[in-house]
Design an enzyme around this catalytic site. Structure first.
Site, PDB file in Angstrom:
ATOM      1  N   TYR A 150     -21.720   2.293  74.020  1.00 20.23           N
ATOM      2  CA  TYR A 150     -21.141   2.369  75.365  1.00 20.23           C
ATOM      3  C   TYR A 150     -22.205   2.021  76.417  1.00 20.23           C
ATOM      4  O   TYR A 150     -21.981   1.174  77.297  1.00 20.23           O
ATOM      5  CB  TYR A 150     -20.578   3.768  75.618  1.00 20.23           C
ATOM      6  CG  TYR A 150     -19.961   3.908  76.991  1.00 20.23           C
ATOM      7  CD1 TYR A 150     -18.734   3.327  77.274  1.00 20.23           C
ATOM      8  CD2 TYR A 150     -20.627   4.580  78.018  1.00 20.23           C
ATOM      9  CE1 TYR A 150     -18.170   3.423  78.545  1.00 20.23           C
ATOM     10  CE2 TYR A 150     -20.074   4.678  79.283  1.00 20.23           C
ATOM     11  CZ  TYR A 150     -18.843   4.104  79.549  1.00 20.23           C
ATOM     12  OH  TYR A 150     -18.301   4.193  80.799  1.00 20.23           O
ATOM     13  N   LYS A 154     -22.342  -1.203  78.996  1.00 21.24           N
ATOM     14  CA  LYS A 154     -22.353  -1.083  80.457  1.00 21.24           C
ATOM     15  C   LYS A 154     -23.604  -1.728  81.067  1.00 21.24           C
ATOM     16  O   LYS A 154     -23.575  -2.189  82.207  1.00 21.24           O
ATOM     17  CB  LYS A 154     -22.215   0.391  80.866  1.00 21.24           C
ATOM     18  CG  LYS A 154     -20.854   0.980  80.507  1.00 21.24           C
ATOM     19  CD  LYS A 154     -19.711   0.206  81.157  1.00 21.24           C
ATOM     20  CE  LYS A 154     -18.343   0.766  80.859  1.00 21.24           C
ATOM     21  NZ  LYS A 154     -17.257   0.030  81.514  1.00 21.24           N
TER      22      LYS A 154
HETATM   23  N1  LIG Z   1     -14.798   8.564  83.409  1.00 24.07           N
HETATM   24  C1  LIG Z   1     -16.110   8.392  83.389  1.00 24.07           C
HETATM   25  O1  LIG Z   1     -16.877   9.352  83.208  1.00 24.07           O
HETATM   26  C2  LIG Z   1     -16.704   7.028  83.669  1.00 24.07           C
HETATM   27  C3  LIG Z   1     -18.014   6.978  84.137  1.00 24.07           C
HETATM   28  C4  LIG Z   1     -18.582   5.737  84.402  1.00 24.07           C
HETATM   29  C5  LIG Z   1     -17.864   4.578  84.189  1.00 24.07           C
HETATM   30  N2  LIG Z   1     -16.594   4.651  83.700  1.00 24.07           N
HETATM   31  C6  LIG Z   1     -15.889   3.390  83.476  1.00 24.07           C
HETATM   32  O2  LIG Z   1     -14.884   3.292  84.455  1.00 24.07           O
HETATM   33  C7  LIG Z   1     -13.770   2.557  83.949  1.00 24.07           C
HETATM   34  C8  LIG Z   1     -12.500   3.359  84.145  1.00 24.07           C
HETATM   35  O3  LIG Z   1     -12.619   4.543  83.376  1.00 24.07           O
HETATM   36  P1  LIG Z   1     -11.697   5.814  83.632  1.00 24.07           P
HETATM   37  O4  LIG Z   1     -12.609   6.973  83.696  1.00 24.07           O
HETATM   38  O5  LIG Z   1     -10.748   5.567  84.722  1.00 24.07           O
HETATM   39  O6  LIG Z   1     -10.967   5.893  82.212  1.00 24.07           O
HETATM   40  P2  LIG Z   1      -9.453   6.109  81.799  1.00 24.07           P
HETATM   41  O7  LIG Z   1      -8.766   7.067  82.691  1.00 24.07           O
HETATM   42  O8  LIG Z   1      -9.514   6.400  80.341  1.00 24.07           O
HETATM   43  O9  LIG Z   1      -8.820   4.655  82.043  1.00 24.07           O
HETATM   44  C9  LIG Z   1      -9.096   3.595  81.192  1.00 24.07           C
HETATM   45  C10 LIG Z   1      -8.091   2.496  81.452  1.00 24.07           C
HETATM   46  O10 LIG Z   1      -8.386   1.417  80.555  1.00 24.07           O
HETATM   47  C11 LIG Z   1      -7.148   0.997  79.951  1.00 24.07           C
HETATM   48  N3  LIG Z   1      -7.392   0.476  78.612  1.00 24.07           N
HETATM   49  C12 LIG Z   1      -7.986   1.113  77.577  1.00 24.07           C
HETATM   50  N4  LIG Z   1      -7.974   0.339  76.484  1.00 24.07           N
HETATM   51  C13 LIG Z   1      -7.335  -0.818  76.849  1.00 24.07           C
HETATM   52  C14 LIG Z   1      -6.990  -2.003  76.161  1.00 24.07           C
HETATM   53  N5  LIG Z   1      -7.267  -2.168  74.859  1.00 24.07           N
HETATM   54  N6  LIG Z   1      -6.341  -2.982  76.829  1.00 24.07           N
HETATM   55  C15 LIG Z   1      -6.030  -2.824  78.142  1.00 24.07           C
HETATM   56  N7  LIG Z   1      -6.345  -1.723  78.850  1.00 24.07           N
HETATM   57  C16 LIG Z   1      -6.975  -0.734  78.198  1.00 24.07           C
HETATM   58  C17 LIG Z   1      -6.312   2.273  79.885  1.00 24.07           C
HETATM   59  O11 LIG Z   1      -4.923   1.963  79.865  1.00 24.07           O
HETATM   60  P3  LIG Z   1      -3.975   1.983  78.574  1.00 24.07           P
HETATM   61  O12 LIG Z   1      -4.437   3.106  77.692  1.00 24.07           O
HETATM   62  O13 LIG Z   1      -2.619   2.168  79.153  1.00 24.07           O
HETATM   63  O14 LIG Z   1      -4.165   0.633  77.958  1.00 24.07           O
HETATM   64  C18 LIG Z   1      -6.660   2.929  81.206  1.00 24.07           C
HETATM   65  O15 LIG Z   1      -5.831   2.409  82.226  1.00 24.07           O
HETATM   66  C19 LIG Z   1     -14.104   2.256  82.488  1.00 24.07           C
HETATM   67  O16 LIG Z   1     -14.637   0.965  82.401  1.00 24.07           O
HETATM   68  C20 LIG Z   1     -15.172   3.284  82.153  1.00 24.07           C
HETATM   69  O17 LIG Z   1     -16.036   2.835  81.130  1.00 24.07           O
HETATM   70  C21 LIG Z   1     -15.998   5.854  83.446  1.00 24.07           C
END
Ligand SMILES: NC(=O)c1ccc[n+]([C@@H]2O[C@H](COP(=O)([O-])OP(=O)(O)OC[C@H]3O[C@@H](n4cnc5c(N)ncnc54)[C@H](OP(=O)(O)O)[C@@H]3O)[C@@H](O)[C@H]2O)c1
Length: 254
Positions: A150, A154
């Site tokens: 991961y 990133k």
């Molecule tokens: N939460 C954290 O702590 C955090 C911190 C830093 C960065 N981020 C990054 O921020 C971004 C958003 O994360 P989040 O926290 O909002 O996570 P989240 O709530 O789990 O959302 C992830 C999104 O990605 C979509 N997704 C997952 N697999 C997919 C696939 N195979 N094809 C198309 N869409 C897919 C999911 O939709 P479906 O399941 O409906 O496909 C969901 O809409 C990510 O890139 C994550 O790495 C997160």
């Protein structure tokens, strides 16, 4: 007249959904907001919540045929894409040698390959004043044992975003990488399927609304990076000042 649109991946939950909410309510100049994720029922329900400008596109971005669907839609409709937000992403916590190979591959395919392909397909439809927001993470700043793939994925997003920013600036297209620490979303439902997150990360868990609000402000200011919270800004500085080996050894104490 070409339609003026935004494209948001990962729109069905977490920060992607929050980007849709803010953009649908505040960015009235847009004709359409293309929302991409796998869970179509969630995307469809956004039309009820945020209005008819929402265009649901159900795609599994780890599947190569998905990119062809998006490329064809862009080719047929030739929109003017003012905003692209790459928010789809996933992480699995655990040792590399204990994580199933298919889960490792899914992380790389979604976080690296899909983001790259979506961006490459969309850029030809962008114009002066358009911008790209790529969801990286503060995990990009430092290699992370037990979150290795991961964090590496990133780092790729951060590096790609910065280089693209330089390439695209002469065209008036700006790229901002967003690098928050842990954010309270569904992300951890998947991430913690084998192991829990390090306990100290729970103390710095951010509100997705604040992270998204800052990301949009930073993108408007053409910042190369958006880092939410003092703790994560400090972390970014530490990773520039101290050897990574030392910081990793300290991290391993917890
Ligand atoms: N939460 C954290 O702590 C955090 C911190 C830093 C960065 N981020 C990054 O921020 C971004 C958003 O994360 P989040 O926290 O909002 O996570 P989240 O709530 O789990 O959302 C992830 C999104 O990605 C979509 N997704 C997952 N697999 C997919 C696939 N195979 N094809 C198309 N869409 C897919 C999911 O939709 P479906 O399941 O409906 O496909 C969901 O809409 C990510 O890139 C994550 O790495 C997160």
């Amino acid at each position: 007249m070409r339609k003026v649109i935004a494209i948001i991946t990962g729109a069905s939950s977490g920060m992607g959904r929050e980007f849709v909410r803010v953009i649908a309510t505040k960015y009235s100049f847009l004709d359409e907001i293309w929302v991409i994720a796998r869970r179509i029922e969630r995307l469809d329900s956004m039309r009820g919540t945020f209005g008819d400008k929402i265009v649901p596109i159900a795609l599994d971005l780890t599947n190569s045929s998905s990119m062809k669907v998006l490329a064809s839609k862009l080719h047929e409709e030739r929109p003017n894409v003012k905003i692209l937000i790459n928010s789809a992403g996933m992480g699995i916590i655990g040792r590399f040698d204990e994580t199933p190979e298919n889960e490792i591959s899914d992380m790389v395919t979604l976080n690296v390959n899909a983001l790259t392909s979506v961006t490459r397909n969309v850029i030809p439809y962008m114009s002066k004043g358009s911008y790209i927001i790529n969801m990286a993470s503060s995990a990009a700043f430092l290699p992370q044992p037990k979150f290795a793939v991961y964090a590496a994925s990133k780092s790729y997003v951060l590096s790609l975003s910065r280089a693209l920013r330089s390439e695209l600036a002469p065209k008036g297209i700006y790229v901002t990488a967003v690098a928050p620490g842990p954010v309270k979303t569904e992300f951890f439902g998947n991430a913690e399927k084998h192991h829990k997150i390090a306990f100290y990360k729970k103390f710095v868990m951010a509100d997705p609304r604040r992270v998204v609000s800052l990301a949009l402000k930073d993108a408007k200011l053409h910042s190369d990076i958006s880092v939410y919270s003092v703790t994560m800004k400090l972390m970014m500085i530490l990773t520039k000042v101290f050897p990574h080996k030392l910081l990793i050894d300290i991290m391993n104490l917890f």
